[in-house]
Motif scaffolding. Sequence first.
Motif, PDB file in Angstrom:
ATOM      1  N   GLY A 230     -36.073 -12.893 -74.218  1.00 57.47           N
ATOM      2  CA  GLY A 230     -35.904 -12.338 -75.759  1.00 57.47           C
ATOM      3  C   GLY A 230     -35.658 -13.600 -76.452  1.00 57.47           C
ATOM      4  O   GLY A 230     -36.256 -14.564 -76.336  1.00 57.47           O
ATOM      5  N   ASP A 231     -34.533 -13.539 -77.137  1.00 57.40           N
ATOM      6  CA  ASP A 231     -34.226 -14.656 -78.031  1.00 57.40           C
ATOM      7  C   ASP A 231     -33.137 -15.458 -77.229  1.00 57.40           C
ATOM      8  O   ASP A 231     -32.443 -16.460 -77.817  1.00 57.40           O
ATOM      9  N   ALA A 232     -32.547 -14.862 -76.246  1.00 55.94           N
ATOM     10  CA  ALA A 232     -31.437 -15.545 -75.423  1.00 55.94           C
ATOM     11  C   ALA A 232     -31.988 -16.429 -74.404  1.00 55.94           C
ATOM     12  O   ALA A 232     -33.125 -16.314 -73.875  1.00 55.94           O
ATOM     13  N   TRP A 233     -31.014 -17.399 -74.033  1.00 60.28           N
ATOM     14  CA  TRP A 233     -31.250 -18.241 -72.933  1.00 60.28           C
ATOM     15  C   TRP A 233     -30.508 -17.769 -71.739  1.00 60.28           C
ATOM     16  O   TRP A 233     -29.121 -17.941 -71.971  1.00 60.28           O
ATOM     17  N   VAL A 234     -30.811 -17.691 -70.476  1.00 61.56           N
ATOM     18  CA  VAL A 234     -29.895 -17.327 -69.468  1.00 61.56           C
ATOM     19  C   VAL A 234     -29.993 -18.157 -68.148  1.00 61.56           C
ATOM     20  O   VAL A 234     -31.307 -18.361 -67.674  1.00 61.56           O
ATOM     21  N   TRP A 235     -29.064 -18.439 -67.362  1.00 57.45           N
ATOM     22  CA  TRP A 235     -28.948 -19.063 -66.185  1.00 57.45           C
ATOM     23  C   TRP A 235     -27.781 -18.363 -65.347  1.00 57.45           C
ATOM     24  O   TRP A 235     -26.698 -18.334 -65.654  1.00 57.45           O
ATOM     25  N   SER A 236     -28.481 -17.812 -64.307  1.00 60.28           N
ATOM     26  CA  SER A 236     -27.713 -17.024 -63.135  1.00 60.28           C
ATOM     27  C   SER A 236     -27.616 -17.991 -61.851  1.00 60.28           C
ATOM     28  O   SER A 236     -28.617 -18.787 -61.587  1.00 60.28           O
ATOM     29  N   PHE A 237     -26.503 -18.090 -61.300  1.00 61.23           N
ATOM     30  CA  PHE A 237     -26.582 -18.968 -60.174  1.00 61.23           C
ATOM     31  C   PHE A 237     -25.563 -18.441 -58.930  1.00 61.23           C
ATOM     32  O   PHE A 237     -24.502 -17.472 -59.467  1.00 61.23           O
ATOM     33  N   GLU A 238     -25.419 -18.787 -57.937  1.00 62.07           N
ATOM     34  CA  GLU A 238     -24.530 -18.606 -56.732  1.00 62.07           C
ATOM     35  C   GLU A 238     -24.136 -19.779 -55.941  1.00 62.07           C
ATOM     36  O   GLU A 238     -25.150 -20.831 -55.908  1.00 62.07           O
ATOM     37  N   ASN A 239     -22.930 -20.015 -55.681  1.00 63.21           N
ATOM     38  CA  ASN A 239     -22.571 -20.849 -54.757  1.00 63.21           C
ATOM     39  C   ASN A 239     -22.929 -22.314 -55.361  1.00 63.21           C
ATOM     40  O   ASN A 239     -23.368 -23.166 -54.601  1.00 63.21           O
ATOM     41  N   LEU A 240     -22.409 -22.422 -56.408  1.00 62.65           N
ATOM     42  CA  LEU A 240     -22.613 -23.913 -57.114  1.00 62.65           C
ATOM     43  C   LEU A 240     -21.656 -24.720 -57.147  1.00 62.65           C
ATOM     44  O   LEU A 240     -20.427 -24.311 -57.414  1.00 62.65           O
ATOM     45  N   GLU A 241     -21.742 -25.933 -56.451  1.00 59.27           N
ATOM     46  CA  GLU A 241     -20.659 -27.004 -56.642  1.00 59.27           C
ATOM     47  C   GLU A 241     -21.211 -27.956 -57.505  1.00 59.27           C
ATOM     48  O   GLU A 241     -22.078 -28.923 -57.435  1.00 59.27           O
ATOM     49  N   PRO A 242     -20.647 -27.655 -58.987  1.00 53.18           N
ATOM     50  CA  PRO A 242     -20.975 -28.254 -59.943  1.00 53.18           C
ATOM     51  C   PRO A 242     -20.859 -29.934 -60.062  1.00 53.18           C
ATOM     52  O   PRO A 242     -19.902 -30.327 -59.454  1.00 53.18           O
ATOM     53  N   THR A 243     -21.929 -30.632 -60.521  1.00 50.12           N
ATOM     54  CA  THR A 243     -22.012 -31.947 -60.764  1.00 50.12           C
ATOM     55  C   THR A 243     -22.191 -32.318 -62.105  1.00 50.12           C
ATOM     56  O   THR A 243     -22.647 -31.351 -63.004  1.00 50.12           O
ATOM     57  N   LEU A 244     -22.206 -33.542 -62.570  1.00 53.17           N
ATOM     58  CA  LEU A 244     -22.651 -34.197 -63.902  1.00 53.17           C
ATOM     59  C   LEU A 244     -24.090 -33.486 -64.346  1.00 53.17           C
ATOM     60  O   LEU A 244     -24.352 -33.412 -65.517  1.00 53.17           O
ATOM     61  N   ALA A 245     -24.961 -33.188 -63.283  1.00 59.11           N
ATOM     62  CA  ALA A 245     -26.459 -32.913 -63.448  1.00 59.11           C
ATOM     63  C   ALA A 245     -26.389 -31.601 -63.809  1.00 59.11           C
ATOM     64  O   ALA A 245     -27.445 -30.825 -64.391  1.00 59.11           O
ATOM     65  N   ASP A 246     -25.280 -30.866 -63.625  1.00 59.45           N
ATOM     66  CA  ASP A 246     -25.304 -29.357 -64.199  1.00 59.45           C
ATOM     67  C   ASP A 246     -24.533 -29.132 -65.578  1.00 59.45           C
ATOM     68  O   ASP A 246     -24.477 -27.883 -66.037  1.00 59.45           O
ATOM     69  N   ASP A 247     -24.363 -29.984 -66.095  1.00 58.86           N
ATOM     70  CA  ASP A 247     -23.525 -30.074 -67.702  1.00 58.86           C
ATOM     71  C   ASP A 247     -24.583 -29.613 -68.545  1.00 58.86           C
ATOM     72  O   ASP A 247     -25.865 -29.764 -68.392  1.00 58.86           O
ATOM     73  N   VAL A 248     -24.312 -28.656 -69.501  1.00 57.91           N
ATOM     74  CA  VAL A 248     -25.527 -28.022 -70.361  1.00 57.91           C
ATOM     75  C   VAL A 248     -25.297 -28.606 -71.731  1.00 57.91           C
ATOM     76  O   VAL A 248     -24.165 -28.730 -72.264  1.00 57.91           O
ATOM     77  N   THR A 249     -26.357 -29.018 -72.244  1.00 58.37           N
ATOM     78  CA  THR A 249     -26.525 -29.501 -73.588  1.00 58.37           C
ATOM     79  C   THR A 249     -27.671 -28.633 -74.123  1.00 58.37           C
ATOM     80  O   THR A 249     -28.813 -28.622 -73.799  1.00 58.37           O
ATOM     81  N   ILE A 250     -27.199 -28.127 -75.338  1.00 63.10           N
ATOM     82  CA  ILE A 250     -28.097 -27.356 -76.211  1.00 63.10           C
ATOM     83  C   ILE A 250     -28.150 -28.158 -77.508  1.00 63.10           C
ATOM     84  O   ILE A 250     -27.319 -28.410 -78.123  1.00 63.10           O
ATOM     85  N   ALA A 251     -29.542 -28.006 -77.956  1.00 66.50           N
ATOM     86  CA  ALA A 251     -29.905 -28.214 -79.169  1.00 66.50           C
ATOM     87  C   ALA A 251     -29.933 -27.058 -80.058  1.00 66.50           C
ATOM     88  O   ALA A 251     -30.805 -26.231 -79.869  1.00 66.50           O
ATOM     89  N   VAL A 252     -29.126 -27.121 -81.038  1.00 69.35           N
ATOM     90  CA  VAL A 252     -28.832 -25.747 -82.040  1.00 69.35           C
ATOM     91  C   VAL A 252     -29.784 -25.732 -82.890  1.00 69.35           C
ATOM     92  O   VAL A 252     -30.505 -24.658 -83.076  1.00 69.35           O
ATOM     93  N   GLU A 253     -30.558 -26.794 -83.220  1.00 70.45           N
ATOM     94  CA  GLU A 253     -31.803 -26.783 -84.083  1.00 70.45           C
ATOM     95  C   GLU A 253     -32.475 -27.953 -83.812  1.00 70.45           C
ATOM     96  O   GLU A 253     -31.988 -28.893 -83.129  1.00 70.45           O
ATOM     97  N   PRO A 254     -33.821 -28.011 -84.303  1.00 74.68           N
ATOM     98  CA  PRO A 254     -34.680 -29.054 -83.917  1.00 74.68           C
ATOM     99  C   PRO A 254     -33.987 -30.279 -84.917  1.00 74.68           C
ATOM    100  O   PRO A 254     -33.453 -30.114 -85.657  1.00 74.68           O
ATOM    101  N   VAL A 255     -34.435 -31.703 -84.330  1.00 77.96           N
ATOM    102  CA  VAL A 255     -34.056 -32.540 -85.214  1.00 77.96           C
ATOM    103  C   VAL A 255     -34.859 -32.415 -86.721  1.00 77.96           C
ATOM    104  O   VAL A 255     -35.881 -32.072 -86.711  1.00 77.96           O
ATOM    105  N   VAL A 256     -33.882 -32.735 -87.652  1.00 78.33           N
ATOM    106  CA  VAL A 256     -34.497 -32.602 -89.003  1.00 78.33           C
ATOM    107  C   VAL A 256     -34.401 -33.891 -90.003  1.00 78.33           C
ATOM    108  O   VAL A 256     -33.419 -34.334 -89.803  1.00 78.33           O
ATOM    109  N   ARG A 257     -35.462 -34.172 -90.055  1.00 82.01           N
ATOM    110  CA  ARG A 257     -35.697 -35.344 -90.844  1.00 82.01           C
ATOM    111  C   ARG A 257     -36.087 -35.145 -92.374  1.00 82.01           C
ATOM    112  O   ARG A 257     -37.257 -34.364 -92.665  1.00 82.01           O
ATOM    113  N   LYS A 258     -35.455 -35.619 -93.409  1.00 80.96           N
ATOM    114  CA  LYS A 258     -35.821 -35.448 -94.792  1.00 80.96           C
ATOM    115  C   LYS A 258     -36.031 -36.574 -95.663  1.00 80.96           C
ATOM    116  O   LYS A 258     -35.376 -37.633 -95.320  1.00 80.96           O
ATOM    117  N   SER A 259     -36.992 -36.535 -96.644  1.00 80.49           N
ATOM    118  CA  SER A 259     -37.077 -37.634 -97.552  1.00 80.49           C
ATOM    119  C   SER A 259     -37.389 -37.078 -98.932  1.00 80.49           C
ATOM    120  O   SER A 259     -37.665 -36.240 -99.190  1.00 80.49           O
TER     121      SER A 259
END
Length: 415
Positions: A230-259
């Motif tokens: 729907g409008d949500a983003w979901v990640w389910s996991f099991e037995n995860l040994e987290p590393t730097l590659a698992d860090d979550v980065t979210i763009a809250v909105e697109p890059v906005v350029r104005k003139s």
Amino acid sequence: MKTKVSHLFGMAVLSGMAGCMALLPSVAEANGGGYTRGSAYGDILPFEMEEIGQVAMLEEDLQIDLWTSYADVKVAYKMKNTQDRPVKVRFGFPIEAEEMLHGDFKIVCKDPLAYRATARGRQLPVKMMVQQSPKEDSSLTKVGVWMVSELEFAPGEELELSIDCKVSHLKKCTFVAIHSEQSVSMVYRLSSAAVWNGSIRKGKITVRPRSVDADGVSVKAPANRFKREGDAWVWSFENLEPTLADDVTIAVEPVVRKSRSTVLFKDGERQPGFRNRVMQRGSVWMRGVDEKEGSKSVSSFWEAKSVTYAWPQPRQLAGFYLFPVQSLMDEEGKTVSNVSAWEVEVNGSWKKTVEMQTGPVQDCWVSLADCPEAVKTLKLSVGKTDPKVTPRGMWPPSVALYEKLAKEPKIDPSR
């Protein structure tokens, strides 16, 4: 060129409550040892961790609600003492500093009570501790303070721990003459859970757009983990040994350029005022069409709790900015909004409900990408209000409308 980065963030909630391992290599020593951060920080945390390595994280259920200026974070954990003896854990939650325009940093933690750690039905005491960073540290984000708590476990005990907090988005704005570029993002440092015992046995992360456009939200990292439901983003996991590659980065909105430069149309006409405002949201180019000020409809708005704007010629709009200045000041003299939902109606037929961030007034982008009709009338009605916000008076909202362009327009260079 000037760049401003605004950041107040502590997204390592228990999966990072033991420390912020997300960006740089770190060394954790359990059983009361120090937690040394990477070379860019080069210092030891302002508190001593205790017994982190003796407690396992059995489950993590993280919910991130994205509002216009902040994320509402709620995390539920199931923790287990792996020892046959009592264990007392000391952990910390990082809140980052805010970088000012000229590169100076200040700690932003005006309301520590906005952070709550709860176990066994009781809120844990929290101590705020300042993180010192070397002056030569050139990184854009820095931990400013740690919210430190302690939690006791009986031998082999399992318990539930919850974290609730509100954290401001990371907003980066760049200005070059009359041109600007803005990005809004947030980070959850899942890698910091590596300091607890073993892997995260079971986890789920749900990202839900609230007062931001769902189609404008994107998960930048980790790749190929989240699925849109729907409008949500979901990640389910099991037995995860987290590393730097698992860090979550979210763009809250697109890059906005104005003139605000002069726009040359195909007939060579130059348009002044709002119509020379060009905006690019992600890959979509737009041009300002019209602005409507709510102050011109005060009397009718008080009676109907709605306002209708009309144009002689219908236009196919990409969307509009909604400025919800429908409320005056609260008892502290701040301009606030208590409307939590607006009902949008185009031409009396197409309808859309828009959630809004209440409290201090924040504008938001309302997409009309799904509206099949050219807009001739636009009606905004109060849908829901927040009883916790008590403004003194009402004021109609204002709008700034943009039409979609087929391609990038020609813009006069800045002089």
